[in-house]
Design a protein around this motif. Structure first.
Motif, mmCIF file in Angstrom:
data_model
loop_
_atom_site.group_PDB
_atom_site.id
_atom_site.type_symbol
_atom_site.label_atom_id
_atom_site.label_comp_id
_atom_site.label_asym_id
_atom_site.label_seq_id
_atom_site.Cartn_x
_atom_site.Cartn_y
_atom_site.Cartn_z
ATOM 1 N N VAL A 283 0.843 -1.197 0.000
ATOM 2 C CA VAL A 283 0.000 0.000 0.000
ATOM 3 C C VAL A 283 0.876 1.243 0.000
ATOM 4 O O VAL A 283 1.778 1.377 0.836
ATOM 5 N N VAL A 284 0.616 2.143 -0.949
ATOM 6 C CA VAL A 284 1.303 3.435 -0.990
ATOM 7 C C VAL A 284 0.343 4.475 -0.429
ATOM 8 O O VAL A 284 -0.691 4.776 -1.032
ATOM 9 N N THR A 285 0.664 5.015 0.733
ATOM 10 C CA THR A 285 -0.253 5.899 1.436
ATOM 11 C C THR A 285 0.392 7.266 1.681
ATOM 12 O O THR A 285 1.506 7.344 2.182
ATOM 13 N N PHE A 286 -0.321 8.322 1.319
ATOM 14 C CA PHE A 286 0.116 9.669 1.661
ATOM 15 C C PHE A 286 -0.534 10.136 2.964
ATOM 16 O O PHE A 286 0.022 10.899 3.727
ATOM 17 N N ARG A 287 -1.781 9.643 3.179
ATOM 18 C CA ARG A 287 -2.484 9.959 4.419
ATOM 19 C C ARG A 287 -3.600 8.942 4.600
ATOM 20 O O ARG A 287 -4.381 8.710 3.672
ATOM 21 N N ALA A 288 -3.688 8.330 5.762
ATOM 22 C CA ALA A 288 -4.731 7.342 6.023
ATOM 23 C C ALA A 288 -6.081 8.036 6.176
ATOM 24 O O ALA A 288 -6.198 9.050 6.848
ATOM 25 N N THR A 289 -7.109 7.464 5.528
ATOM 26 C CA THR A 289 -8.439 8.076 5.596
ATOM 27 C C THR A 289 -9.523 7.104 6.011
ATOM 28 O O THR A 289 -10.562 7.521 6.504
ATOM 29 N N ASN A 290 -9.313 5.829 5.772
ATOM 30 C CA ASN A 290 -10.384 4.872 6.056
ATOM 31 C C ASN A 290 -10.681 4.774 7.555
ATOM 32 O O ASN A 290 -9.811 4.522 8.362
ATOM 33 N N GLY A 291 -11.904 5.026 7.859
ATOM 34 C CA GLY A 291 -12.343 4.851 9.240
ATOM 35 C C GLY A 291 -11.903 5.939 10.191
ATOM 36 O O GLY A 291 -11.993 5.784 11.401
ATOM 37 N N ASP A 292 -11.403 7.083 9.681
ATOM 38 C CA ASP A 292 -10.949 8.138 10.581
ATOM 39 C C ASP A 292 -12.131 9.037 10.943
ATOM 40 O O ASP A 292 -12.377 10.043 10.327
ATOM 41 N N GLY A 293 -12.858 8.623 11.962
ATOM 42 C CA GLY A 293 -14.003 9.423 12.398
ATOM 43 C C GLY A 293 -15.284 8.965 11.741
ATOM 44 O O GLY A 293 -15.292 8.223 10.775
ATOM 45 N N ASN A 294 -16.394 9.417 12.294
ATOM 46 C CA ASN A 294 -17.696 9.040 11.763
ATOM 47 C C ASN A 294 -18.135 10.029 10.709
ATOM 48 O O ASN A 294 -17.827 11.215 10.774
ATOM 49 N N SER A 295 -18.889 9.534 9.765
ATOM 50 C CA SER A 295 -19.408 10.400 8.712
ATOM 51 C C SER A 295 -20.470 11.326 9.286
ATOM 52 O O SER A 295 -21.278 10.943 10.135
ATOM 53 N N LYS A 296 -20.460 12.560 8.833
ATOM 54 C CA LYS A 296 -21.503 13.495 9.270
ATOM 55 C C LYS A 296 -22.744 13.388 8.394
ATOM 56 O O LYS A 296 -23.730 14.081 8.627
ATOM 57 N N PHE A 297 -22.670 12.506 7.368
ATOM 58 C CA PHE A 297 -23.805 12.305 6.479
ATOM 59 C C PHE A 297 -24.398 10.915 6.698
ATOM 60 O O PHE A 297 -23.691 9.951 6.961
ATOM 61 N N SER A 298 -25.704 10.849 6.543
ATOM 62 C CA SER A 298 -26.397 9.572 6.711
ATOM 63 C C SER A 298 -26.383 8.782 5.400
ATOM 64 O O SER A 298 -26.062 9.317 4.325
ATOM 65 N N ARG A 299 -26.738 7.517 5.502
ATOM 66 C CA ARG A 299 -26.872 6.697 4.289
ATOM 67 C C ARG A 299 -27.941 7.280 3.373
ATOM 68 O O ARG A 299 -27.816 7.224 2.155
ATOM 69 N N ARG A 300 -28.968 7.859 3.966
ATOM 70 C CA ARG A 300 -30.034 8.479 3.186
ATOM 71 C C ARG A 300 -29.486 9.619 2.328
ATOM 72 O O ARG A 300 -29.869 9.768 1.153
#
Length: 527
Positions: A273-290
């Protein structure tokens, strides 16, 4: 009836120079004096009208009428589409649904920078190009990549070069619409011709993106994502462009590509994995699935309405309330040629207006937000509206007066070699104006006429003009100005353009090879 003169100066060289007046004026004003596009095209219109009257001796009343016809085409065939496309986009932004859709894309793009590049710059960038165009993919994709850890200049370069393939169908197909309008070729034929070229061209950019992000190591380790990214975009783009029309190929290409890539990533990941900045799972989304579902739903509504409204099966595209036209006799073709504007209230732009109204109802958009979306769209695009009026008016005078035919008169002497030159005209036109649409308006008739005289496939050279124009986007000052507007390279477009130039030239050479292969091996596909 006005008779177009082939050699009004009595000297072939001087006539060619006079024919190039619109291009030369735009070159000086845009590249030299750096005037804004609408002002440069206004002055270019005036210069073209003067040359048509003073050199070609075209009757001034007929010249002005031809200009008016062009101005109407520019407004109704271009601006009416782009404005309501912007209204859809701004409504999604103001309701938060675009941000929800964008965040969902980022959260599902994995931590690998190479995969992020293909998903965001390639697939999502095509969606923005198809909906809005005019530099917006740069302006929105670059900040996303910077947020993910990309260096600003690298983010801009990746955003620009990923945007190569979708541009001909950008802003809901306006470059193809105007190319068909100026040449008189059937819209679906033009769309399908361009699609054949773009389908081969689109095989290359994802590989370039991998190289830009991680050099040869990126290609070696992540080549499957480039292959799937290019083929999935073609799968979504080519059938729509070939059998439905030019309005939706970028949008369908983007969504199909994105969906297939996400499914592919369930079964494949790069070993390292080539990563510049980790983003997956960093905090909860402020948007709903809807919110995310409504973001997708808006694009689905747009696709369904525009497809049903504008497809070859629709009676709405065949309505014509009245027609304005101005005819001349071509000394080159030995027949009458015409510039015309047929008013149809149910054009593609109206289908996008209808889509916007339906989307607004589904999203429960308040009248205040709808009004703000229209206000924003006008503020963003008033210059583009004026440019559409002036540059298409210029192009119609260029065609009616005979300048385009005088230019084709000598260009046709090149014969098959013209295939090499053809994309260069589109490339130069877009590099100057920042607009594929403007380049197609200016050179469409010239490309078609040269093809007829040289015995070349009539669909190939206009297609090469359009695709050649899209390859100049990464080095066009107008586009670069919009693209850098959200980064620290504001008013430093020159740095970005110099970085992009070698790649833009390299991809242009690739396009010329594609054109030669089609001309030698499969010319019947463009007749």
């Amino acid at each position: 009836m006005y008779i177009q003169q082939l050699n009004p100066t009595g000297n072939a060289g001087l006539t060619i120079i006079a024919s190039l007046t619109p291009i030369l004026v735009l070159l000086i004003l845009l590249a030299g004096l750096r005037l804004t596009a609408w002002l440069a095209s206004l002055i270019g219109s005036i210069a073209t009208i003067l040359v048509a009257y003073l050199v070609w001796r075209a009757p001034v009343a007929q010249v002005m009428y031809a200009w008016l016809i062009g101005a109407l085409v520019g407004t109704w065939a271009i601006s009416w589409i782009v404005f309501w496309g912007l209204a859809v986009y701004n409504t999604l932004v103001l309701t938060g649904k675009f941000d929800a859709f964008r965040e969902w894309i980022v959260r599902n793009s994995t931590n690998d920078a190479r995969i992020q590049t293909i998903l965001l710059a390639w697939s999502f960038g095509a969606l923005l190009e198809g909906l809005v165009g005019f530099g917006y993919p740069w302006a929105f994709i670059a900040p996303l990549l910077i947020y993910l850890g990309f260096e600003d200049l690298k983010a801009l370069q990746v955003s620009a070069l990923a945007n190569n393939a979708p541009v001909s169908y950008g802003a809901l197909g306006t470059p193809i619409v105007i190319l068909a309008a100026t040449t008189g070729l059937p819209l679906l034929f033009v769309s399908a011709s361009v699609a054949k070229v773009v389908a081969i061209l689109a095989l290359l950019p994802p590989w370039i993106l991998l190289y830009l992000v991680d050099k040869w190591k990126g290609i070696k380790e992540a080549w499957p994502i480039a292959l799937v990214g290019s083929l999935s975009y073609i799968l979504g783009q080519y059938p729509i462009a070939s059998f439905v029309g030019p309005y939706l190929p970028d949008i369908t290409g983007s969504l199909v590509s994105f969906a297939i890539l996400l499914l592919f990533l369930r079964v494949w990941k790069p070993k390292k994995v080539v990563t510049f900045r980790a983003t997956n799972g960093d905090g909860n989304s402020k948007f709903s699935r809807r919110d995310v579902i409504y973001g997708w739903l808006a694009f689905i509504i747009l696709i369904v309405v525009v497809t049903l409204w504008t497809g070859p099966w629709s009676p709405l595209t065949k309505v014509s309330m009245f027609t304005l036209k101005q005819s001349a006799f071509s000394s080159l073709l030995h027949k009458e040629v015409t510039v015309a504007f047929a008013f149809n209230p149910f054009v593609a732009g109206t289908s996008i207006l209808a889509s916007w109204l339906i989307i607004s109802v589904v999203l429960r958009t308040s009248p205040r937000i709808m009004g703000e979306a229209i206000k924003r769209s006008f503020n963003q695009y008033w210059g583009g509206i004026l440019t559409g009026v002036f540059v298409v008016g210029l192009a119609y005078v260029f065609n009616f007066s005979g300048m385009a035919y005088s230019l084709a008169w000598k260009a046709s002497d090149l014969g098959l070699v013209f295939i090499i030159v053809s994309p260069l005209f589109g490339w130069i036109g877009c590099a100057l104006s920042g607009s594929n649409t403007s380049s197609n308006a200016l050179f469409g008739v010239f490309q078609l006429t040269t093809a007829k005289l040289a015995g070349l496939p009539i669909g190939l050279t206009p297609a090469l003009n359009s695709v050649g124009a899209e390859l100049a986007k990464p080095v066009a000052p107008q586009t670069a100005s919009a693209g850098v507007s959200t980064t620290k390279y504001v008013r430093k477009e020159g740095i970005v353009i110099r970085k992009n130039l070698p790649w833009a030239i390299g991809i242009l050479i690739y396009l010329i090879i594609i054109g030669l292969l089609y001309a030698f091996l499969l010319p019947g596909l463009f007749k």
